[in-house]
Enzyme design. Structure first.
Site, PDB file in Angstrom:
ATOM      1  CD  GLU A 113      -2.600  -0.923   2.754  1.00 14.78           C
ATOM      2  OE1 GLU A 113      -3.349   0.042   2.970  1.00 14.78           O
ATOM      3  OE2 GLU A 113      -2.376  -1.801   3.595  1.00 14.78           O
ATOM      4  NE  ARG A 144       3.584  -7.824  10.806  1.00 13.15           N
ATOM      5  CZ  ARG A 144       3.011  -7.165   9.790  1.00 13.15           C
ATOM      6  NH1 ARG A 144       2.115  -7.769   9.029  1.00 13.15           N
ATOM      7  NH2 ARG A 144       3.315  -5.929   9.537  1.00 13.15           N
ATOM      8  CE  LYS A 187       2.854   0.286   5.177  1.00  7.68           C
ATOM      9  NZ  LYS A 187       2.470  -0.013   3.793  1.00  7.68           N
TER      10      LYS A 187
HETATM   11  P1  ATP Z   1       2.859  -2.373   8.265  1.00  7.43           P
HETATM   12  O1  ATP Z   1       2.103  -3.374   9.074  1.00  7.43           O
HETATM   13  O2  ATP Z   1       4.300  -2.324   8.554  1.00  7.43           O
HETATM   14  O3  ATP Z   1       2.259  -1.027   8.264  1.00  7.43           O
HETATM   15  P2  ATP Z   1       1.560  -3.332   5.946  1.00  7.43           P
HETATM   16  O4  ATP Z   1       1.308  -4.775   6.057  1.00  7.43           O
HETATM   17  O5  ATP Z   1       0.425  -2.443   6.166  1.00  7.43           O
HETATM   18  O6  ATP Z   1       2.820  -2.943   6.811  1.00  7.43           O
HETATM   19  P3  ATP Z   1       1.750  -3.339   3.114  1.00  7.43           P
HETATM   20  O7  ATP Z   1       2.150  -2.229   2.244  1.00  7.43           O
HETATM   21  O8  ATP Z   1       0.343  -3.772   3.099  1.00  7.43           O
HETATM   22  O9  ATP Z   1       2.198  -2.956   4.563  1.00  7.43           O
HETATM   23  O10 ATP Z   1       2.697  -4.578   2.885  1.00  7.43           O
HETATM   24  C1  ATP Z   1       3.032  -5.090   1.627  1.00  7.43           C
HETATM   25  C2  ATP Z   1       3.383  -6.531   1.772  1.00  7.43           C
HETATM   26  O11 ATP Z   1       4.461  -6.676   2.704  1.00  7.43           O
HETATM   27  C3  ATP Z   1       2.237  -7.336   2.311  1.00  7.43           C
HETATM   28  O12 ATP Z   1       2.128  -8.524   1.558  1.00  7.43           O
HETATM   29  C4  ATP Z   1       2.604  -7.632   3.736  1.00  7.43           C
HETATM   30  O13 ATP Z   1       2.081  -8.851   4.139  1.00  7.43           O
HETATM   31  C5  ATP Z   1       4.132  -7.635   3.679  1.00  7.43           C
HETATM   32  N1  ATP Z   1       4.694  -7.246   4.970  1.00  7.43           N
HETATM   33  C6  ATP Z   1       4.441  -6.130   5.684  1.00  7.43           C
HETATM   34  N2  ATP Z   1       5.081  -6.135   6.856  1.00  7.43           N
HETATM   35  C7  ATP Z   1       5.801  -7.283   6.899  1.00  7.43           C
HETATM   36  C8  ATP Z   1       6.680  -7.892   7.844  1.00  7.43           C
HETATM   37  N3  ATP Z   1       6.964  -7.292   9.002  1.00  7.43           N
HETATM   38  N4  ATP Z   1       7.231  -9.093   7.546  1.00  7.43           N
HETATM   39  C9  ATP Z   1       6.955  -9.687   6.377  1.00  7.43           C
HETATM   40  N5  ATP Z   1       6.139  -9.180   5.437  1.00  7.43           N
HETATM   41  C10 ATP Z   1       5.555  -7.998   5.683  1.00  7.43           C
HETATM   42 MG    MG Z   2      -1.267  -3.819   4.915  1.00  8.14          MG
END
Ligand code: ATP
Ligand code: MG
Length: 558
Positions: free
Chosen positions: A42, A267, A277
């Site tokens: 995102e 994760r 984020k």
């Molecule tokens: P955050 O929780 O840090 O705000 P998010 O999941 O909202 O991150 P996205 O932009 O949706 O961020 O993430 C893009 C991809 O990265 C998704 O497939 C998500 O599952 C993966 N991802 C995000 N954080 C992690 C993590 N800590 N470890 C592994 N994969 C991750």
């Molecule tokens: Mg997300």
């Protein structure tokens, strides 16, 4: 002497990765003849080391099995998304060493198709326009132990729903006044199936579609269908989406579209930092760091400025493996990974971080000479450099003790040390200012002890680094420490656990002349001090600014 990812040589043995096994089986059994994966960020913030795990997994599978990996922006929320984030995300994926080629997509590319599918769901009686306020919807939703309550608008006719949905699209209603919901089951034990919102009204321009839309699909309505449209074979996401899978399947079943198979993995959580984020944005907004790319941040741009190599991050992701159990990975494992990479790749140099003048009494004032030192002890192909020497040098303040503690092996009155690559010296005294602070150390040198000299082999306990005061170049150096003081910050108190000493500025450092022309991002080992990287943004040849990437050893290890 620039170090690119390609010049690094450390490769790490692969750890277990259950998704890799699944892909292998699917290819062997002929279930798929080629694989398609995607990394779906995102665009609402910068990428962090957790995202690197997902990038390495998705792009790594495509690379290793001759498939392809898409970069898709899941850009369904214009209120939080910005072009700045889109640009930085693309930059980070490339920097990590991956290439999406022609396969750059946006969930917003599919807005028209998603809208048509939503109309189809309305026609089937599977979606309805709801006028409840957000607050009422929350109250109707029920809890984990109690079923929810059906909205009084749930049984609107197909015609009324279609008409209202069209009018939502044409901009007749204000933000928040109505939503489109899936008509599933308000009593489902899975909260995601209690008539989830599919569309909301947001009168805001979108970074990719501009002013075309004022209704936007929810992430959960867009994500599974986007994977389906792109023909993703292995739809890989983190464990928190496991409970969303039945919803993605529900939509795809009713639309009658191709079902990618979704696999969830744990994760990455890293100790002594925060990763979401939302929290990283808060650090930026509240001025706790200088920006998303502050070298203390766990963002890829932050790690890059800190001096991490893409190879070291890829190695780290390989090493931690991919499983289904949530766990914390020690920050020291990430640090060890960059240490291993830079130990092989980084040229050596001498820099004095906290200078103390050293006067070599028996060295002629007007004389200067040069010593030759290898740039890397094990890699002669990295060449040599010359290091000027003269009567006045700088050494580290803590390499001298006027009254040495027991076991101190470096310089103190009467003691001998070797100046690295040069001579053995003996300390003859100190100079102090009026308040008794030591302003210089005095010594004599023994010319016979230089390399090739009759006493070159003479052993002394300490070897210290130094820089010529006449030839050395001033530099700014920054030492970094952990962002958070505790290993597993949880809950809302994390902001009170910030390390107040996470950065130390050393404004008076002096570096050997060969370092003065360092290009931004050039990395070195400063002997005895750690690995350092010329700052990407602030360092220029002639006015160097160095960030310490990591110490030479894990000083905290038992
Ligand atoms: P955050 O929780 O840090 O705000 P998010 O999941 O909202 O991150 P996205 O932009 O949706 O961020 O993430 C893009 C991809 O990265 C998704 O497939 C998500 O599952 C993966 N991802 C995000 N954080 C992690 C993590 N800590 N470890 C592994 N994969 C991750
Ligand atoms: Mg997300």
């Amino acid at each position: 002497m620039t170090i690119s990812a390609e010049s690094s040589t450390v490769e790490v043995a692969a750890s277990s990765n259950f998704i890799r096994n699944i892909v292998q089986e699917d290819l062997a059994s002929g279930k798929h003849s080629t694989i398609v994966t995607r990394f779906p960020p995102e665009p609402n913030g910068y990428l962090h080391i957790g995202h690197a795990k997902s990038i390495c997994l998705n792009f790594g599978l495509a690379r290793d099995f001759g498939g392809c990996c898409h970069l898709r922006f899941d850009d369904t929320n214009p209120a939080k998304e910005e072009k700045e984030y889109i640009d930085s995300i693309k930059g980070s994926v490339k920097w990590l060493g991956f290439d999406w080629g022609e396969h750059l997509y946006h969930a917003s590319d599919y807005f028209e198709q998603l809208y048509l599918w939503a109309e189809g769901l309305i026609r089937q009686g599977n979606a309805y326009v709801d006028d409840l306020t957000a607050e009422e919807m929350r109250a109707y939703r029920g809890t984990l132990t109690e079923p929810g309550k059906e909205s009084p608008f749930r049984d609107r006719s197909v015609e009324e729903n279609l008409e209202l949905f069209h009018r939502m699209r044409s901009g007749e209603f204000p933000d928040g006044s109505r939503v489109l919901r899936a008509r599933i089951d308000m009593a489902s034990p899975n909260m995601n199936l209690r008539d989830p919102v599919m569309y909301r009204i947001v009168h805001e321009p979108h970074p990719h579609t501009g002013a075309t839309w004022c209704v936007y699909p929810m992430y959960d309505y867009a994500h599974g269908q986007s994977d389906s449209i792109e023909g993703v074979t292995h739809s890989i996401c983190t464990l928190e989406f496991e409970d969303h899978r039945p919803l993605y399947d529900w939509f795809l079943d009713r639309i009658g579209a191709y079902h990618p198979r979704q696999y969830e993995f744990a994760r990455l959580n890293l100790t002594y930092t925060v990763m979401s984020k939302r929290k990283l944005l808060q650090l930026v907004r509240e001025g706790d760091v200088t920006g998303w790319d502050d070298p203390r941040m766990p963002t890829l741009d932050g790690l890059r400025r800190r001096g991490y190599t893409p190879q070291s991050i890829r190695n780290f992701c390989e090493q931690i493996g991919v499983g289904r159990n949530d766990s914390w990975i020690e920050m020291s494992i990430l640090e060890e990974s960059v240490r291993a990479d830079l130990n092989v790749a980084a040229p050596r140099a001498m820099a004095v971080l906290r200078p103390l003048r050293l006067i070599v009494e028996n060295y002629p004032e007007e004389l200067a000479e040069e010593f030759t030192a290898p740039n890397h002890p094990q890699r002669p192909e990295l060449g040599e450099r010359s290091i000027p020497f003269c009567r006045e040098l700088y050494i580290e303040q803590d390499d001298f003790q006027e009254i040495p503690v027991k076991g101190f092996k470096r310089l103190s009155p009467g003691s001998e040390v070797r100046l690295r690559y040069a001579f053995i010296i003996r300390c003859s005294g100190v100079e102090k200012d009026a308040s008794g602070v030591i302003t210089a150390v005095r010594c004599s040198y023994d010319r016979d002890t230089q390399a090739g000299g009759p006493e070159a082999g003479r052993k002394v306990k300490g070897v210290i680094h130094w820089v010529s005061a006449r030839h050395g170049v001033p530099a700014q150096v920054r030492l970094y420490d952990r962002l958070i003081t505790v290993p597993n910050p949880a809950g809302d108190e994390w902001k009170s656990l910030l390390n107040p000493d996470s950065v130390e500025l050393l404004p008076d450092a002096v570096i050997e002349p060969a370092l003065a022309s360092a290009q931004p991002e050039e990395r070195f080992q400063f002997e005895r001090q750690g690995y350092f990287c010329a700052d990407l943004r602030e360092s220029t040849p002639g006015r160097p600014v160095f960030n310490r990437t990591v110490t030479l050893r894990d000083s905290r290890a038992k």
